[in-house]
Design an enzyme around this catalytic site. Structure first.
Site, PDB file in Angstrom:
ATOM      1  N   GLU A   1      -2.984  -6.948   7.300  1.00  9.04           N
ATOM      2  CA  GLU A   1      -1.742  -6.633   8.012  1.00  9.04           C
ATOM      3  C   GLU A   1      -1.559  -7.556   9.213  1.00  9.04           C
ATOM      4  O   GLU A   1      -2.530  -8.109   9.755  1.00  9.04           O
ATOM      5  CB  GLU A   1      -1.792  -5.169   8.479  1.00  9.04           C
ATOM      6  CG  GLU A   1      -0.652  -4.711   9.385  1.00  9.04           C
ATOM      7  CD  GLU A   1       0.690  -4.667   8.684  1.00  9.04           C
ATOM      8  OE1 GLU A   1       1.219  -5.767   8.391  1.00  9.04           O
ATOM      9  OE2 GLU A   1       1.210  -3.562   8.453  1.00  9.04           O
TER      10      GLU A   1
ATOM     11  N   HIS B   1       0.817  -1.209   0.000  1.00 10.70           N
ATOM     12  CA  HIS B   1       0.000   0.000   0.000  1.00 10.70           C
ATOM     13  C   HIS B   1       0.856   1.266   0.000  1.00 10.70           C
ATOM     14  O   HIS B   1       2.025   1.252   0.395  1.00 10.70           O
ATOM     15  CB  HIS B   1      -0.926   0.019   1.227  1.00 10.70           C
ATOM     16  CG  HIS B   1      -0.192   0.029   2.533  1.00 10.70           C
ATOM     17  ND1 HIS B   1       0.337   1.177   3.080  1.00 10.70           N
ATOM     18  CD2 HIS B   1       0.097  -0.968   3.402  1.00 10.70           C
ATOM     19  CE1 HIS B   1       0.924   0.898   4.235  1.00 10.70           C
ATOM     20  NE2 HIS B   1       0.793  -0.404   4.456  1.00 10.70           N
TER      21      HIS B   1
END
Length: 346
Positions: free
Chosen positions: A173, A86
């Protein structure tokens, strides 16, 4: 080591019935190799119901138009699997954000949006050289910053170039706990350095080893999707399909570790991708995915690959699905040091 940024398992009971034979298949070693149908499926009709992607246009399940009855070869594998981290997030520039906002709701900064859009343009240039029919299929972590990154990437593509998108929670994550106390997290990260980055589990959170377990499940899903041609519309066999995983730094490193069977020490030597950075697994001459098709050996060394790992990537570059690299299977002297000790004393 601290991660650095890197860009581009009495008497016996009476027998009841014969236990089904368990066949273990391992990711890239069997990816693209046709599977033998055993007793788990009661004929081709049942398999077609389980995998409707086998059905051709206008054909009933198991009918004359299905892939099963036509005995076609497996669908072409995606040309690339591209791993994208990201863009810059609010948590990357202010760790205090994690004390106020749940980790899944941390968004991109303005720079992060630029990171995503730049990566999208780079990705388009990468895949558009394949021919006229190239397409991309995305798997994305459900966190806000990865979803926003996907939207930034998507601005580089027309609708007909996007074969599909799937939100995949297993690409999330590493869980560091819920709302985080900034000072406590600083202490925990220092303890992690002493304990070991792979095995240390954050209180109320995960270790990298926990991420490895869920990535193993995702890898099986991805392998099955590739084998049955889930990226291909019915009746199509496009060799210029590209799969993109939009996820997080540690998660992507664990994915590579699981795919290529790297050891814990090899994993701990890897650098982190930069925000908006990417690494490309691309099919080589034999059809397996290798990092050396797109990247140079020097780039891979910068990412943290050792010479042994790079030699394996060179083998991957030419090998076929189903083949095994017996020279890499034990990672040599890292396990059996008496071989090198003997050479040293002789």
């Amino acid at each position: 080591m601290a991660a650095t940024r890197w860009p581009p398992a009495t008497s016996p009971a009476p027998p009841l019935r014969r236990r089904a034979r368990v066949v273990v298949r391992c990711c890239e070693d069997t990816l693209g190799v046709p599977r033998r149908r055993r007793g788990a499926y009661h004929g081709e009709d049942d398999q077609a119901q389980r995998f409707p992607e086998f059905i051709g246009p206008g054909a009933a399940y198991g009918g004359a138009g299905s892939y099963l009855h036509r005995q076609q070869p497996p669908p072409p594998r995606p040309r690339r699997i591209v791993l994208v981290r990201h863009g810059e997030s609010e948590g990357n520039v202010d760790e205090g954000a994690y004390t106020r906002v749940p980790d899944p709701r941390i968004g991109l900064t303005p720079q992060g949006w630029h990171d995503a859009e730049d990566c999208g343009q780079w990705l388009r240039r990468l895949v558009s050289g394949d021919g006229d029919d190239w397409k991309v299929y995305f798997y994305v972590s459900p966190y806000r910053r990865t979803l926003e990154t996907l939207r930034g990437l998507g601005r580089a593509f027309e609708a007909h170039r996007i074969a599909g998108v799937r939100e995949e929670p297993r690409l999330r994550e590493q869980d560091f706990g819920n709302f985080q106390d900034r000072e406590k997290m600083r202490v925990e990260k220092e303890i992690r350095q002493r304990y070991g980055r792979f095995f240390y589990r954050f209180p109320n959170g995960e270790s990298a080893a926990d991420v490895y377990d869920r990535i193993t499940g995702f890898r099986e899903t991805l392998r099955a999707d590739i084998d049955i041609g889930r990226f291909q519309p019915p009746g199509e066999r496009n060799p210029d399909m590209n799969v993109v995983l939009v996820s997080h730094g540690l998660t992507l490193r664990v994915f590579l570790m699981r795919w290529y069977k790297w050891t814990v020490s090899q994993f701990e030597g890897l650098s982190n991708l930069a925000n908006g950075g990417a690494i490309v697994m691309q099919t080589g001459a034999g059809g397996r995915y290798s990092l050396l098709v797109h990247h140079s050996a020097d780039q891979l060394r910068e990412f943290g690959l050792t010479d042994d790992m790079i030699q394996d990537q060179m083998w991957q570059k030419a090998a076929k699905p189903g083949e095994l690299n017996y020279n890499f299977i034990t990672n040599g002297p890292s396990f059996f040091t008496h071989f090198t000790d003997h050479q040293h004393h002789s």
